[in-house]
Write a protein that holds these residues in place. Structure first.
Motif, mmCIF file in Angstrom:
data_model
loop_
_atom_site.group_PDB
_atom_site.id
_atom_site.type_symbol
_atom_site.label_atom_id
_atom_site.label_comp_id
_atom_site.label_asym_id
_atom_site.label_seq_id
_atom_site.Cartn_x
_atom_site.Cartn_y
_atom_site.Cartn_z
ATOM 1 N N LEU A 264 0.843 -1.181 0.000
ATOM 2 C CA LEU A 264 0.000 0.000 0.000
ATOM 3 C C LEU A 264 0.890 1.248 0.000
ATOM 4 C CD1 LEU A 264 -2.512 -1.245 2.682
ATOM 5 C CD2 LEU A 264 -3.052 -0.797 0.290
ATOM 6 N N VAL A 265 0.487 2.250 -0.729
ATOM 7 C CA VAL A 265 1.307 3.467 -0.863
ATOM 8 C C VAL A 265 1.381 4.243 0.461
ATOM 9 C CG1 VAL A 265 -0.650 4.848 -1.707
ATOM 10 C CG2 VAL A 265 1.647 5.522 -2.283
ATOM 11 N N THR A 266 2.561 4.773 0.740
ATOM 12 C CA THR A 266 2.740 5.546 1.979
ATOM 13 C C THR A 266 2.923 7.026 1.650
ATOM 14 O OG1 THR A 266 5.129 5.411 1.928
ATOM 15 C CG2 THR A 266 3.954 3.605 3.027
ATOM 16 N N PRO A 267 2.716 7.902 2.632
ATOM 17 C CA PRO A 267 2.919 9.331 2.395
ATOM 18 C C PRO A 267 4.336 9.658 1.929
ATOM 19 C CG PRO A 267 1.721 9.017 4.444
ATOM 20 C CD PRO A 267 2.115 7.659 3.966
ATOM 21 N N GLU A 268 5.303 8.851 2.329
ATOM 22 C CA GLU A 268 6.683 9.085 1.905
ATOM 23 C C GLU A 268 6.857 8.810 0.409
ATOM 24 O OE1 GLU A 268 6.312 8.857 5.981
ATOM 25 O OE2 GLU A 268 5.945 7.141 4.681
ATOM 26 N N LEU B 39 -7.217 -9.414 9.415
ATOM 27 C CA LEU B 39 -6.540 -10.644 9.004
ATOM 28 C C LEU B 39 -5.495 -10.262 7.965
ATOM 29 C CD1 LEU B 39 -9.779 -12.647 8.270
ATOM 30 C CD2 LEU B 39 -8.394 -12.900 10.325
ATOM 31 N N GLU B 40 -4.682 -11.207 7.590
ATOM 32 C CA GLU B 40 -3.679 -10.912 6.578
ATOM 33 C C GLU B 40 -4.310 -10.440 5.279
ATOM 34 O OE1 GLU B 40 -0.238 -13.681 7.698
ATOM 35 O OE2 GLU B 40 -0.508 -13.779 5.516
ATOM 36 N N ALA B 41 -5.418 -11.072 4.938
ATOM 37 C CA ALA B 41 -6.093 -10.660 3.705
ATOM 38 C C ALA B 41 -7.053 -9.534 4.039
ATOM 39 C CB ALA B 41 -6.844 -11.852 3.119
ATOM 40 N N GLY B 42 -6.548 -8.298 4.055
ATOM 41 C CA GLY B 42 -7.379 -7.159 4.448
ATOM 42 C C GLY B 42 -8.515 -6.912 3.474
ATOM 43 N N GLY B 43 -9.681 -6.579 4.019
ATOM 44 C CA GLY B 43 -10.820 -6.270 3.166
ATOM 45 C C GLY B 43 -10.893 -4.787 2.876
ATOM 46 N N ASP B 44 -10.205 -3.991 3.712
ATOM 47 C CA ASP B 44 -10.167 -2.553 3.470
ATOM 48 C C ASP B 44 -9.001 -2.257 2.545
ATOM 49 O OD1 ASP B 44 -11.193 -1.013 6.631
ATOM 50 O OD2 ASP B 44 -12.297 -2.067 5.062
ATOM 51 N N PHE B 45 -9.197 -1.242 1.751
ATOM 52 C CA PHE B 45 -8.160 -0.922 0.785
ATOM 53 C C PHE B 45 -8.109 0.591 0.594
ATOM 54 C CE2 PHE B 45 -5.536 -1.229 -2.848
ATOM 55 C CZ PHE B 45 -6.061 -0.422 -3.827
ATOM 56 N N TYR B 46 -6.909 1.125 0.367
ATOM 57 C CA TYR B 46 -6.834 2.540 0.008
ATOM 58 C C TYR B 46 -5.748 2.702 -1.039
ATOM 59 C CZ TYR B 46 -2.474 3.176 2.578
ATOM 60 O OH TYR B 46 -1.175 3.086 3.002
ATOM 61 N N ASP B 47 -5.829 3.780 -1.784
ATOM 62 C CA ASP B 47 -4.758 4.078 -2.737
ATOM 63 C C ASP B 47 -4.718 5.585 -2.970
ATOM 64 O OD1 ASP B 47 -3.802 2.651 -5.999
ATOM 65 O OD2 ASP B 47 -2.633 3.570 -4.390
ATOM 66 N N VAL B 48 -3.536 6.068 -3.265
ATOM 67 C CA VAL B 48 -3.386 7.475 -3.622
ATOM 68 C C VAL B 48 -2.658 7.492 -4.957
ATOM 69 C CG1 VAL B 48 -2.384 9.708 -2.980
ATOM 70 C CG2 VAL B 48 -3.236 8.176 -1.204
ATOM 71 N N LEU B 49 -3.229 8.191 -5.925
ATOM 72 C CA LEU B 49 -2.598 8.220 -7.254
ATOM 73 C C LEU B 49 -2.285 9.645 -7.670
ATOM 74 C CD1 LEU B 49 -5.818 6.918 -7.891
ATOM 75 C CD2 LEU B 49 -4.305 5.577 -9.294
ATOM 76 N N GLN B 50 -1.145 9.778 -8.330
ATOM 77 C CA GLN B 50 -0.863 11.087 -8.902
ATOM 78 C C GLN B 50 -1.392 11.085 -10.326
ATOM 79 O OE1 GLN B 50 3.252 12.359 -9.078
ATOM 80 N NE2 GLN B 50 2.596 14.469 -9.248
ATOM 81 N N ILE B 51 -2.399 11.885 -10.567
ATOM 82 C CA ILE B 51 -3.030 11.902 -11.874
ATOM 83 C C ILE B 51 -2.320 12.898 -12.797
ATOM 84 C CG2 ILE B 51 -5.204 12.412 -13.080
ATOM 85 C CD1 ILE B 51 -6.607 11.446 -10.485
ATOM 86 N N SER B 52 -1.857 14.008 -12.232
ATOM 87 C CA SER B 52 -1.040 14.957 -12.994
ATOM 88 C C SER B 52 -0.276 15.784 -11.974
ATOM 89 C CB SER B 52 -1.901 15.851 -13.871
ATOM 90 O OG SER B 52 -2.521 16.839 -13.075
#
Lengths: 107, 102, 373
Positions: C152-156, C171-184
């Protein structure tokens, strides 16, 4: 001069618009000088080109008065007609000067 | 009241307990059987249901989709205030009929 | 970690002010632009830089627009780049016959920002759709494989994205998910999703979602469109009773605008720099289970220092109590109001601490994503 209104029309910030307006003063003045000599020399092709250029630039920024005058000069010149071109050049010069002054006041 | 037995396509069921992961498997099987038997208008009475978790919701939505594909309809009635809010937030009331309790 | 999905547009016009207007308009939307003021240069640039779209003025001295297009089509390296003509209204009438084949469309001058953006988007979408049909299946699979091995992407990883995140999987297989993308350069996308259930199948889904975000959250799609496309793919791959709730926030720091799209997810908390903390309540369907979906959208003007908190319901559900998350919202608002002085990266864990005394007895994954404009 309502820079904010013109900027909004283009979806730009006021500062960005003023930057573009400054560019127009520069390129427009240069085109105008060339337009003037073209008119003086009766070079119809060149008159078409330069007035077209001024028309395009002013139109994009919403400077409708300059746009209208340049459009007429272009249309006439395409018909080999340079009537009114001399007067038009004077009007456009005046408008560009007014614009330059308005920009300086905002700066 | 005795009535002539016709094959009805309507049915109401009352689970009477929370619709959550621990019971979801069996619940799903039960609902599936009803749809297979030709039930088109299914009503689930939520009296006694205080909680629905994500697995439970999945079963409910899947059931709606199945009924929808055979031209049927899902209705959930006697829904508690909290569960009603949950359904509204997730727009489930736009997909199937949700009737508040009381 | 996350590549920019930059699309490049070549602007060809001998009139410099018009070019600048187009540059600014398109750059604000997240596109890269290159420009040329004459035909031969334009063709050289097109061949070398392979832009995704060309905006081409018709009336140019020397090679005019029509000649440029003819030559572009003759060159295999540039033949498939879509071209939109730029033309004054008068020229349109007299030149109509030239149009039928070479360019895909035309835009009249003077430009209207919105029209330009809309046309550009449309033709890029069409072009991408046609070009990528064959490749998409293979590419999709490759991306899923890559995503599975990445974290998972970190602020760094994305220091200019201005976010902080707290993530704890049950659990190891997390059901929650997040992502941060640089679009431009100035546009970032922030995404939080909660997959129903906690079984093993969940980790495959989160990998797929990461890949889908990368493919679909690009400047030509409006945030709600991106969500719709992600929904459609998820509907195909998810089991019939699985779904996910999701919230997608797209922040344009240049235009100072935040767009939030909600898919059945708990409401975002908005902490303006000045003013009251409030919830942004938007209705939307959950993803991956309905074919006809609706996602509510809200656009918010932001000023620097404004904050948004996106979270999963694990943050506000009370473990052990048999209640649904909608009841935990008042406590959430109160807790968020106390976060202003805390730096964004630290504030997310603080929020979790304020709401959940200890993480023993946790019944759900927790994600808290804090964004600062």
């Amino acid at each position: 001069m309502d820079f904010k209104g013109l900027a909004d029309r283009l979806g730009l910030e006021k500062e960005e618009f003023i930057e573009l307006a400054e560019l127009f003063v520069e390129t427009g003045s240069s085109d105008l000088r060339q337009l003037q000599s073209a008119v003086e020399q009766g070079d119809v092709q060149e008159v078409v080109k330069k007035s077209h250029s001024i028309k395009g630039a002013s139109g994009n920024l919403g400077f409708t008065e300059i746009f209208g005058v340049a459009k007429d000069v272009e249309a006439n010149a395409r018909e080999d007609n340079l009537d009114g071109a001399v007067g038009a050049v004077v009007v456009i010069k005046e408008k560009i000067d007014q614009l330059a002054q308005a920009i300086n006041e905002k700066a | 009241m005795a009535t002539a037995r016709k094959k009805s396509t309507k049915k109401t069921i009352k689970p009477g307990k929370d619709i959550i992961a621990s019971m979801a498997e069996d619940f799903k099987a039960k609902l599936l059987k009803l749809v297979e038997q030709g039930i088109k208008n299914l009503t689930i009475d939520f009296k006694g249901v205080n909680m629905v978790d994500s697995v439970g919701l999945g079963v409910l939505i899947a059931t709606h989709n199945s009924l929808d594909s055979v031209g049927g309809e899902l209705t959930i009635k006697n829904v508690s205030h909290d569960i009603y809010n949950l359904f509204m937030t997730m727009r489930l009331d736009q997909h199937f009929e949700v009737i508040k309790a009381g | 970690m996350n590549d920019k999905q930059n699309l490049t547009i070549l602007l060809v016009d001998d009139e410099p002010v018009g070019v600048k207007v187009l540059e600014k308009t398109l750059q604000k939307e997240g596109y890269r632009t290159i420009s040329a003021d004459n035909g031969p240069l334009a063709r050289r640039l097109a061949s070398k830089k392979q832009p995704d779209l060309i905006l081409l003025d018709i009336m140019m001295p020397g090679e005019d627009g029509f000649e440029v297009v003819k030559l572009l089509k003759k060159d295999p390296s540039t033949a498939y780049i879509p071209v939109i003509f730029l033309t004054g209204k008068d020229e349109l009438a007299s030149k109509m016959m030239g149009f039928d084949l070479e360019a895909v469309d035309y835009i009249t001058k003077p430009f209207h920002g919105r029209e330009v953006v809309a046309r550009v988007r449309l033709h890029l979408k069409l072009s991408l759709a046609t070009n990528s049909l064959i490749e998409s299946q293979a590419a999709r699979l490759r991306q899923i494989q890559d995503a599975q091995t990445s974290m998972l992407v970190t602020p760094e990883d994305l220091p200019d994205a201005g976010f902080g995140v707290y993530y704890m999987a049950l659990l190891e297989a997390g059901g929650d998910f997040y992502d941060v993308l640089q679009i431009s350069d100035d546009i970032y996308g922030y995404f939080v999703a909660d997959v129903s259930g906690h079984d093993i199948a969940t980790s495959y889904i989160t990998s797929a979602v990461k890949a889908l975000l990368k493919q679909n959250c690009i400047p030509i799609y409006q945030p709600a469109e991106s969500m719709k496309m992600i929904n459609n793919v998820l509907k195909e791959i998810l089991p019939e009773d699985k779904y996910l709730t999701a919230c997608y926030a797209r922040l344009n720091r240049d235009k100072k605008c935040m767009t939030i799209v909600n898919g059945g997810h708990p409401p975002v908390v908005y902490l303006p720099k000045e003013g009251q903390t409030r919830l942004i309540e938007i209705k939307g369907d959950v993803l991956g289970i309905f074919s006809d979906v609706y996602f509510g959208v809200q656009d918010i003007r932001v000023t620097e220092g404004d904050r948004f908190y996106i979270y999963s319901d694990g943050l506000i559900e009370k473990p052990g109590q048999r209640k649904v998350w909608t009841e935990g919202l008042d406590d959430l608002l109160k807790a968020c109001s106390g976060l202003r002085e805390i730096p964004i990266r630290k504030s997310v864990e603080r929020l979790k601490d304020m709401l959940l005394e200890d993480t023993i007895g946790l019944e759900d994954d927790i994600v808290v994503l804090g964004i600062e404009a």
